[in-house]
Design an enzyme around this catalytic site. Structure first.
Site, PDB file in Angstrom:
ATOM      1  N   ALA A 154      47.963  62.043 -51.186  1.00 42.59           N
ATOM      2  CA  ALA A 154      47.824  62.814 -52.433  1.00 42.59           C
ATOM      3  C   ALA A 154      48.048  64.297 -52.156  1.00 42.59           C
ATOM      4  O   ALA A 154      49.173  64.797 -52.293  1.00 42.59           O
ATOM      5  CB  ALA A 154      46.456  62.546 -53.040  1.00 42.59           C
ATOM      6  N   ARG A 155      47.007  64.983 -51.773  1.00 41.80           N
ATOM      7  CA  ARG A 155      47.114  66.402 -51.449  1.00 41.80           C
ATOM      8  C   ARG A 155      46.146  66.740 -50.336  1.00 41.80           C
ATOM      9  O   ARG A 155      45.018  66.210 -50.287  1.00 41.80           O
ATOM     10  CB  ARG A 155      46.763  67.269 -52.660  1.00 41.80           C
ATOM     11  CG  ARG A 155      47.846  67.364 -53.711  1.00 41.80           C
ATOM     12  CD  ARG A 155      49.082  68.129 -53.226  1.00 41.80           C
ATOM     13  NE  ARG A 155      50.081  68.276 -54.268  1.00 41.80           N
ATOM     14  CZ  ARG A 155      51.049  67.399 -54.536  1.00 41.80           C
ATOM     15  NH1 ARG A 155      51.142  66.292 -53.818  1.00 41.80           N
ATOM     16  NH2 ARG A 155      51.918  67.633 -55.496  1.00 41.80           N
TER      17      ARG A 155
ATOM     18  N   HIS B 205      54.743  65.206 -45.423  1.00 42.66           N
ATOM     19  CA  HIS B 205      54.738  65.168 -46.900  1.00 42.66           C
ATOM     20  C   HIS B 205      56.010  64.480 -47.434  1.00 42.66           C
ATOM     21  O   HIS B 205      56.834  65.111 -48.119  1.00 42.66           O
ATOM     22  CB  HIS B 205      54.603  66.586 -47.481  1.00 42.66           C
ATOM     23  CG  HIS B 205      54.072  66.594 -48.894  1.00 42.66           C
ATOM     24  ND1 HIS B 205      53.219  67.550 -49.376  1.00 42.66           N
ATOM     25  CD2 HIS B 205      54.292  65.746 -49.934  1.00 42.66           C
ATOM     26  CE1 HIS B 205      52.945  67.314 -50.651  1.00 42.66           C
ATOM     27  NE2 HIS B 205      53.583  66.212 -51.011  1.00 42.66           N
TER      28      HIS B 205
ATOM     29  N   GLU C  11      50.574  73.427 -45.274  1.00 47.18           N
ATOM     30  CA  GLU C  11      51.864  72.765 -45.024  1.00 47.18           C
ATOM     31  C   GLU C  11      52.974  73.796 -44.953  1.00 47.18           C
ATOM     32  O   GLU C  11      52.942  74.749 -45.742  1.00 47.18           O
ATOM     33  CB  GLU C  11      52.169  71.762 -46.140  1.00 47.18           C
ATOM     34  CG  GLU C  11      51.186  70.618 -46.161  1.00 47.18           C
ATOM     35  CD  GLU C  11      51.475  69.584 -47.246  1.00 47.18           C
ATOM     36  OE1 GLU C  11      52.528  69.668 -47.902  1.00 47.18           O
ATOM     37  OE2 GLU C  11      50.643  68.697 -47.438  1.00 47.18           O
TER      38      GLU C  11
HETATM   39  C1  GLV Z   1      54.656  65.255 -54.191  1.00 47.12           C
HETATM   40  O1  GLV Z   1      53.755  65.551 -53.486  1.00 47.12           O
HETATM   41  C2  GLV Z   1      54.553  65.089 -55.594  1.00 47.12           C
HETATM   42  O2  GLV Z   1      53.524  65.468 -56.180  1.00 47.12           O
HETATM   43  O3  GLV Z   1      55.504  64.598 -56.195  1.00 47.12           O
END
Ligand code: GLV
Length: 320
Positions: free
Chosen positions: A237-238, A286, A267
């Site tokens: 996710a994040r 990512h 990142e």
């Molecule tokens: C990537 O991290 C997105 O949110 O699409």
């Protein structure tokens, strides 16, 4: 004067070409570097369109500088990199690129789940560095995925796609979400659980919540301590939803088994991030949505939204 579009990353020319005739297209064209902040601030001054990517901070300063801006088309489903309040105040439309990346990101979540369970990164490193000297009865042994319990935190579109994959592995599926998802319960046999129950019972905790003030630090020392010693945590996710310092300690001290991380607090992840020293961490840059077809699909959605706004139509996938 043609309306100006600023694109913060180099795109394939076939994606840009359709804009060139009608619009003044400017593009940051370094192959492997994010746009420099001063360039972004300079370019947005006259831009009506800003095509951004997930690593760009589209903050209040950008909106204050960009006096002609009509739309920020953010090439991602998450939009925590965009100051939504500032966008609203400045009357700028923000769009994102959902749906096209759902299956691709769920695939990567599952890839990380399998990789952490079976220690693929560690095993391959050993092989490549000559550490594989004999077949050993307990060598490189990991955890079973088939029949295990998965705990999905954030049952949105990607969460449901992960749940669907989990049914194929005959897994028990727990989920936690702001609101119950009866359709997912029905379709995948997913059981709603409070956070603590999910953390205590899952063999694989998969984080798929959006990055919001409520989810930052959602998984910290207390939450990791609730998990089984044999459990893995996956984050596609994040960064920041899991506290990295707490995670490092939990992995180092065998509080949990492993982590599979596609996202980080900072990142690109600095090479001195201590998580990278641990053999029970599988780390990726990512790449949740990074299949060729999906990235093109995301670009097409961005292009569509921009055309709509410049032609005075309502764009799809408007988040504000
Ligand atoms: C990537 O991290 C997105 O949110 O699409």
């Amino acid at each position: 004067m043609k309306p100006k579009i600023f694109i913060t990353r180099k795109l394939p020319e076939e994606m840009v070409a359709p804009f060139r005739e009608k619009y003044d297209v400017r593009m940051w064209d370094a192959e492997d570097a994010a746009v420099k902040r001063y360039v972004l601030l300079e370019e947005v001054k006259e831009a009506e369109v800003l095509w951004s990517v997930v690593s760009d901070a589209i903050d209040r300063e950008v909106f204050e500088t960009a006096k002609k801006l009509k739309i920020v088309a953010n090439m991602a489903v998450g939009y925590n990199n965009v100051d939504i309040e500032a966008a609203k105040e400045h009357g700028v439309i923000v769009t994102n690129t959902p749906d096209v990346l759902t299956e691709t990101t769920a695939d990567l979540a599952f890839a990380l789940l399998l990789a952490t369970a079976r220690r693929l990164y560690h095993a391959e490193e050993e092989l490549r560095s000559g550490g594989w000297t004999s077949w050993s009865p307990m060598g490189y042994t990991g955890m079973d995925v088939g029949g295990a319990t998965i705990g999905i935190i954030g049952m949105g579109r990607i969460g449901e796609a992960v749940a669907r994959r989990a049914t194929g592995f005959n897994m028990r599926i727990l989920y936690h979400n702001r609101n119950r998802k009866p359709a997912a319960e029905e379709a995948y046999g997913a059981e709603y659980a409070d956070m603590d129950t999910l953390l205590k019972e899952a063999d694989f905790v998969v984080v798929l919540a959006p990055h919001t003030p409520e989810t930052v630090g959602l998984i910290g020392e207390r939450e990791l301590a609730l998990m089984k010693k044999t459990a893995s945590i996956i984050n596609v996710a994040r960064g920041g939803i899991i506290d990295e310092q707490a995670l490092y300690k939990a992995l180092k001290n065998d509080v949990i088994w492993a982590a599979g991380l596609d996202v980080f607090e900072t990142e690109p992840v600095p090479l001195n991030n201590p998580l990278l020293t641990l053999p029970n961490v599988t780390a990726l840059p990512h790449i949740g949505s990074a299949s060729i077809r999906t990235r093109i699909g995301m670009m097409e959605l961005n292009a569509k939204a921009i055309h709509a706004v410049l032609e005075g139509r309502e764009p799809e996938n408007r988040v504000v």
